[in-house]
Design an enzyme around this catalytic site. Structure first.
Site, PDB file in Angstrom:
ATOM      1  N   ASP A  67       8.714  19.126  -1.909  1.00 55.27           N
ATOM      2  CA  ASP A  67       7.959  18.852  -0.686  1.00 55.27           C
ATOM      3  C   ASP A  67       6.791  17.902  -0.904  1.00 55.27           C
ATOM      4  OD1 ASP A  67       6.665  20.778  -2.229  1.00 55.27           O
ATOM      5  OD2 ASP A  67       7.024  22.391  -0.799  1.00 55.27           O
ATOM      6  N   ASP A 136       3.877  34.205   2.478  1.00 52.35           N
ATOM      7  CA  ASP A 136       4.692  34.605   3.630  1.00 52.35           C
ATOM      8  C   ASP A 136       6.198  34.482   3.323  1.00 52.35           C
ATOM      9  OD1 ASP A 136       5.007  31.873   3.548  1.00 52.35           O
ATOM     10  OD2 ASP A 136       4.125  31.477   5.525  1.00 52.35           O
ATOM     11  N   HIS A 138       7.675  31.772   1.966  1.00 47.79           N
ATOM     12  CA  HIS A 138       8.259  30.425   2.045  1.00 47.79           C
ATOM     13  C   HIS A 138       8.720  29.938   0.673  1.00 47.79           C
ATOM     14  CE1 HIS A 138       3.923  28.805   1.570  1.00 47.79           C
ATOM     15  NE2 HIS A 138       4.554  28.389   0.513  1.00 47.79           N
ATOM     16  N   GLU A 143       8.967  27.612   6.078  1.00 47.36           N
ATOM     17  CA  GLU A 143       8.186  28.758   6.537  1.00 47.36           C
ATOM     18  C   GLU A 143       9.080  29.745   7.301  1.00 47.36           C
ATOM     19  OE1 GLU A 143       5.231  29.260   5.587  1.00 47.36           O
ATOM     20  OE2 GLU A 143       3.878  27.546   5.829  1.00 47.36           O
TER      21      GLU A 143
HETATM   22  C1  F6R Z   1       5.230  23.820  -3.699  1.00 45.60           C
HETATM   23  C2  F6R Z   1       6.023  24.722  -2.904  1.00 45.60           C
HETATM   24  C3  F6R Z   1       5.489  26.029  -2.426  1.00 45.60           C
HETATM   25  C4  F6R Z   1       4.777  26.842  -3.497  1.00 45.60           C
HETATM   26  C5  F6R Z   1       4.230  28.131  -2.919  1.00 45.60           C
HETATM   27  C6  F6R Z   1       3.493  28.952  -3.934  1.00 45.60           C
HETATM   28  O1  F6R Z   1       5.982  22.673  -4.031  1.00 45.60           O
HETATM   29  O2  F6R Z   1       7.104  24.381  -2.626  1.00 45.60           O
HETATM   30  O3  F6R Z   1       6.570  26.778  -1.914  1.00 45.60           O
HETATM   31  O4  F6R Z   1       5.683  27.114  -4.529  1.00 45.60           O
HETATM   32  O5  F6R Z   1       3.388  27.831  -1.847  1.00 45.60           O
HETATM   33  O6  F6R Z   1       2.331  28.269  -4.300  1.00 45.60           O
HETATM   34  P1  F6R Z   1       1.435  28.770  -5.515  1.00 45.60           P
HETATM   35  O7  F6R Z   1       2.237  28.557  -6.744  1.00 45.60           O
HETATM   36  O8  F6R Z   1       0.228  27.890  -5.475  1.00 45.60           O
HETATM   37  O9  F6R Z   1       1.130  30.205  -5.266  1.00 45.60           O
END
Ligand code: F6R
Length: 249
Positions: A67, A136, A138, A143
């Site tokens: 992303d 959440d 994702h 999401e």
């Molecule tokens: C980032 C991504 C997100 C993160 C998720 C967890 O490329 O795709 O899905 O993996 O938000 O983020 P952290 O590791 O910061 O808790």
């Protein structure tokens, strides 16, 4: 589903790095899906250390990131392209022309998504997809929704995601966090030969259990991974409950 539960973040990061390194050694021209966020930072550091020690060669590897924030270019220090450059790509011998991230500066959301899908299509399926998990549920920035989204999409980030990202990045400035992102769809994530989901810290325990022990539902996007034939959950004791370990087959 395999579960690797380690006692702390460092050990979980190394276990994850070892899996990725094994894939690269086995198939030097492999295609790897990469994630950003706080979770994989230790793994990227370990991969850089392996490269510097001469035990890993990225020269034939292709990567595709999950992303990118809509509106941020690769030079912006909070963009995911910048994150990948500074945490991994700048420190190893990967050919940057074979590292793909959605184009955050493409203002036309439909074009940004179809362009990224065309790139992913041209790669075929990935050998490994590395994922973190949001509070959440994702994965990528897919999401909670009414349906699992198959293709790359432009997503409105949930309030919780915006807050989590401000807490960890953007110098804590809530107003600076973009509200939209381009994300690889769940269809492409599910096509990967192997999916590694890494989760560490007590804050992830509840959502990891929901994702792997609860019903499969687009309200918890990561729950779709229960249907993937080759998923590895790696984490520390704080994030991986006994119930998740018991689900391992
Ligand atoms: C980032 C991504 C997100 C993160 C998720 C967890 O490329 O795709 O899905 O993996 O938000 O983020 P952290 O590791 O910061 O808790």
């Amino acid at each position: 589903m395999r579960v690797i539960r380690k006692s702390n973040y460092e050990e979980a990061s190394m276990a994850c790095a070892e899996l990725i390194a094994s894939q690269i050694r086995l198939k030097p021209d492999c295609k790897i899906g990469l994630a950003t966020g706080s979770t994989p930072i230790g793994t990227y550091k370990d991969l850089v250390d392996m490269y510097k020690a001469g035990s890993l060669d990225f020269s034939k590897v292709t990567s595709a990131n999950l992303d990118e924030y809509r509106g941020l270019g690769g030079d912006h220090d909070q963009s995911y392209r910048y994150f990948m450059n500074t945490n991994l790509f700048d420190h190893v011998n990967i050919d940057k022309s074979k590292t793909f991230v959605p184009d955050g500066l493409e203002a036309d959301a439909v074009k940004a998504c179809t362009d990224y899908d065309a790139i992913l299509e041209s790669l075929g399926h990935l050998d490994i997809q590395l994922l973190g998990i949001g509070g959440d549920g994702h994965i990528g920035f897919n999401e909670p929704a009414d349906d699992f989204c198959v293709n790359t999409q432009c997503i409105d980030l949930e309030e919780q995601t915006i807050q989590d990202n401000a807490r960890l990045f953007f110098g804590g400035d809530l107003a600076a966090v973009p509200t939209q992102a381009y994300t690889m769809g769940i269809g492409y994530i599910m096509k990967s030969e192997t999916v590694i989901l890494m989760a560490t810290g007590a804050g992830k325990k509840g959502i990891v259990e929901k994702a792997f022990c609860g019903p499969v539902t687009p309200r918890v996007p990561a729950s779709i991974l229960q249907l993937h034939p080759n998923v590895v959950v790696i984490g520390d004791e704080a994030a991986i409950s006994d119930a998740v370990v018991a689900k391992a087959k």
